[in-house]
Motif scaffolding. Sequence first.
Motif, PDB file in Angstrom:
ATOM      1  N   LYS A 113      -8.021  -5.198 -11.535  1.00 38.01           N
ATOM      2  CA  LYS A 113      -7.945  -6.419 -12.341  1.00 38.01           C
ATOM      3  C   LYS A 113      -7.396  -7.583 -11.523  1.00 38.01           C
ATOM      4  N   VAL A 114      -6.445  -7.310 -10.642  1.00 35.92           N
ATOM      5  CA  VAL A 114      -5.898  -8.347  -9.762  1.00 35.92           C
ATOM      6  C   VAL A 114      -6.988  -8.876  -8.836  1.00 35.92           C
ATOM      7  N   ILE A 115      -7.784  -7.986  -8.259  1.00 35.59           N
ATOM      8  CA  ILE A 115      -8.843  -8.411  -7.341  1.00 35.59           C
ATOM      9  C   ILE A 115      -9.907  -9.218  -8.065  1.00 35.59           C
ATOM     10  N   VAL A 116     -10.311  -8.763  -9.249  1.00 31.60           N
ATOM     11  CA  VAL A 116     -11.324  -9.488 -10.022  1.00 31.60           C
ATOM     12  C   VAL A 116     -10.818 -10.872 -10.415  1.00 31.60           C
ATOM     13  N   ALA A 117      -9.558 -10.963 -10.832  1.00 32.38           N
ATOM     14  CA  ALA A 117      -9.000 -12.264 -11.233  1.00 32.38           C
ATOM     15  C   ALA A 117      -8.918 -13.211 -10.043  1.00 32.38           C
ATOM     16  N   ALA A 118      -8.546 -12.691  -8.876  1.00 34.72           N
ATOM     17  CA  ALA A 118      -8.471 -13.543  -7.678  1.00 34.72           C
ATOM     18  C   ALA A 118      -9.852 -14.069  -7.309  1.00 34.72           C
ATOM     19  N   LYS A 119     -10.861 -13.223  -7.395  1.00 32.95           N
ATOM     20  CA  LYS A 119     -12.223 -13.671  -7.097  1.00 32.95           C
ATOM     21  C   LYS A 119     -12.714 -14.661  -8.138  1.00 32.95           C
ATOM     22  N   GLU A 120     -12.384 -14.418  -9.396  1.00 33.71           N
ATOM     23  CA  GLU A 120     -12.808 -15.297 -10.487  1.00 33.71           C
ATOM     24  C   GLU A 120     -12.269 -16.711 -10.319  1.00 33.71           C
ATOM     25  N   HIS A 121     -11.037 -16.826  -9.859  1.00 32.70           N
ATOM     26  CA  HIS A 121     -10.404 -18.129  -9.662  1.00 32.70           C
ATOM     27  C   HIS A 121     -10.653 -18.676  -8.249  1.00 32.70           C
ATOM     28  N   LYS A 122     -11.467 -17.965  -7.468  1.00 28.80           N
ATOM     29  CA  LYS A 122     -11.825 -18.373  -6.104  1.00 28.80           C
ATOM     30  C   LYS A 122     -10.591 -18.564  -5.213  1.00 28.80           C
ATOM     31  N   LEU A 123      -9.663 -17.629  -5.316  1.00 25.47           N
ATOM     32  CA  LEU A 123      -8.453 -17.675  -4.507  1.00 25.47           C
ATOM     33  C   LEU A 123      -8.732 -16.998  -3.173  1.00 25.47           C
ATOM     34  N   THR A 124      -8.309 -17.628  -2.103  1.00 27.74           N
ATOM     35  CA  THR A 124      -8.571 -17.063  -0.785  1.00 27.74           C
ATOM     36  C   THR A 124      -7.373 -16.314  -0.219  1.00 27.74           C
ATOM     37  N   ARG A 125      -6.172 -16.691  -0.620  1.00 31.31           N
ATOM     38  CA  ARG A 125      -4.972 -16.020  -0.120  1.00 31.31           C
ATOM     39  C   ARG A 125      -4.039 -15.730  -1.285  1.00 31.31           C
ATOM     40  N   VAL A 126      -3.800 -14.459  -1.520  1.00 35.02           N
ATOM     41  CA  VAL A 126      -2.867 -14.056  -2.571  1.00 35.02           C
ATOM     42  C   VAL A 126      -1.857 -13.087  -1.966  1.00 35.02           C
ATOM     43  N   VAL A 127      -0.707 -13.027  -2.580  1.00 31.43           N
ATOM     44  CA  VAL A 127       0.322 -12.084  -2.151  1.00 31.43           C
ATOM     45  C   VAL A 127       0.751 -11.272  -3.369  1.00 31.43           C
ATOM     46  N   VAL A 128       0.837  -9.970  -3.159  1.00 28.59           N
ATOM     47  CA  VAL A 128       1.280  -9.045  -4.202  1.00 28.59           C
ATOM     48  C   VAL A 128       2.474  -8.296  -3.643  1.00 28.59           C
ATOM     49  N   PHE A 129       3.595  -8.403  -4.310  1.00 36.91           N
ATOM     50  CA  PHE A 129       4.763  -7.629  -3.899  1.00 36.91           C
ATOM     51  C   PHE A 129       4.612  -6.226  -4.459  1.00 36.91           C
ATOM     52  N   LEU A 130       4.647  -5.232  -3.592  1.00 39.33           N
ATOM     53  CA  LEU A 130       4.380  -3.868  -4.012  1.00 39.33           C
ATOM     54  C   LEU A 130       5.428  -3.321  -4.973  1.00 39.33           C
ATOM     55  N   ASP A 131       6.624  -3.905  -4.986  1.00 42.07           N
ATOM     56  CA  ASP A 131       7.626  -3.425  -5.938  1.00 42.07           C
ATOM     57  C   ASP A 131       7.221  -3.723  -7.378  1.00 42.07           C
ATOM     58  N   GLU A 132       6.286  -4.653  -7.595  1.00 46.06           N
ATOM     59  CA  GLU A 132       5.771  -4.908  -8.946  1.00 46.06           C
ATOM     60  C   GLU A 132       4.882  -3.761  -9.407  1.00 46.06           C
ATOM     61  N   PHE A 133       4.372  -2.969  -8.469  1.00 46.27           N
ATOM     62  CA  PHE A 133       3.485  -1.870  -8.795  1.00 46.27           C
ATOM     63  C   PHE A 133       4.208  -0.527  -8.831  1.00 46.27           C
ATOM     64  N   THR A 134       5.523  -0.532  -8.932  1.00 43.04           N
ATOM     65  CA  THR A 134       6.258   0.721  -9.057  1.00 43.04           C
ATOM     66  C   THR A 134       6.597   0.952 -10.516  1.00 43.04           C
ATOM     67  N   PHE A 135       6.345   2.174 -10.942  1.00 39.70           N
ATOM     68  CA  PHE A 135       6.604   2.568 -12.317  1.00 39.70           C
ATOM     69  C   PHE A 135       7.304   3.923 -12.277  1.00 39.70           C
ATOM     70  N   PRO A 136       8.519   4.022 -12.821  1.00 41.98           N
ATOM     71  CA  PRO A 136       9.309   5.260 -12.707  1.00 41.98           C
ATOM     72  C   PRO A 136       8.587   6.505 -13.241  1.00 41.98           C
ATOM     73  N   GLN A 137       7.808   6.353 -14.290  1.00 46.02           N
ATOM     74  CA  GLN A 137       7.152   7.518 -14.888  1.00 46.02           C
ATOM     75  C   GLN A 137       6.007   8.061 -14.040  1.00 46.02           C
ATOM     76  N   LEU A 138       5.596   7.331 -13.003  1.00 44.64           N
ATOM     77  CA  LEU A 138       4.492   7.786 -12.164  1.00 44.64           C
ATOM     78  C   LEU A 138       4.949   8.465 -10.876  1.00 44.64           C
ATOM     79  N   HIS A 139       6.243   8.508 -10.628  1.00 44.39           N
ATOM     80  CA  HIS A 139       6.749   9.131  -9.401  1.00 44.39           C
ATOM     81  C   HIS A 139       6.578  10.638  -9.490  1.00 44.39           C
ATOM     82  N   THR A 140       6.007  11.195  -8.442  1.00 39.68           N
ATOM     83  CA  THR A 140       5.851  12.647  -8.361  1.00 39.68           C
ATOM     84  C   THR A 140       6.655  13.181  -7.194  1.00 39.68           C
ATOM     85  N   GLU A 141       6.987  14.426  -7.243  1.00 42.82           N
ATOM     86  CA  GLU A 141       7.790  15.019  -6.188  1.00 42.82           C
ATOM     87  C   GLU A 141       6.998  15.988  -5.374  1.00 42.82           C
TER      88      GLU A 141
END
Length: 88
Positions: free
Chosen positions: A60-88
């Motif tokens: 969805k992030v990639i599609v939105a960036a293309k839709e708005h014709k953005l050439t440079r975007v930055v995504v902080f990976l800590d926004e994509f961390t979710f405690p319930q998805l951590h596996t051991e």
Amino acid sequence: MKISLAPSDNKLTKEIVLVRLSEGEDTRLIEKASWRLELSVGVGKREEMTLRKLRLAARKVIVAAKEHKLTRVVVFLDEFTFPQLHTE
């Protein structure tokens, strides 16, 4: 589309758009102070995030960036961390 990784201490310039994940479903391009743009992408409630929804959120992030014709975007990976998805 070219994807590159850089250290987090890089200076964010005006032409780089910051991507934020938000609760809800809507995706908006927001103008912040000093002419900085921010792309807010709705991914639903963080507590309900599954691995499948996480993959769809990244797409969805990639599609939105293309839709708005953005050439440079930055995504902080800590926004994509979710405690319930951590596996051991």
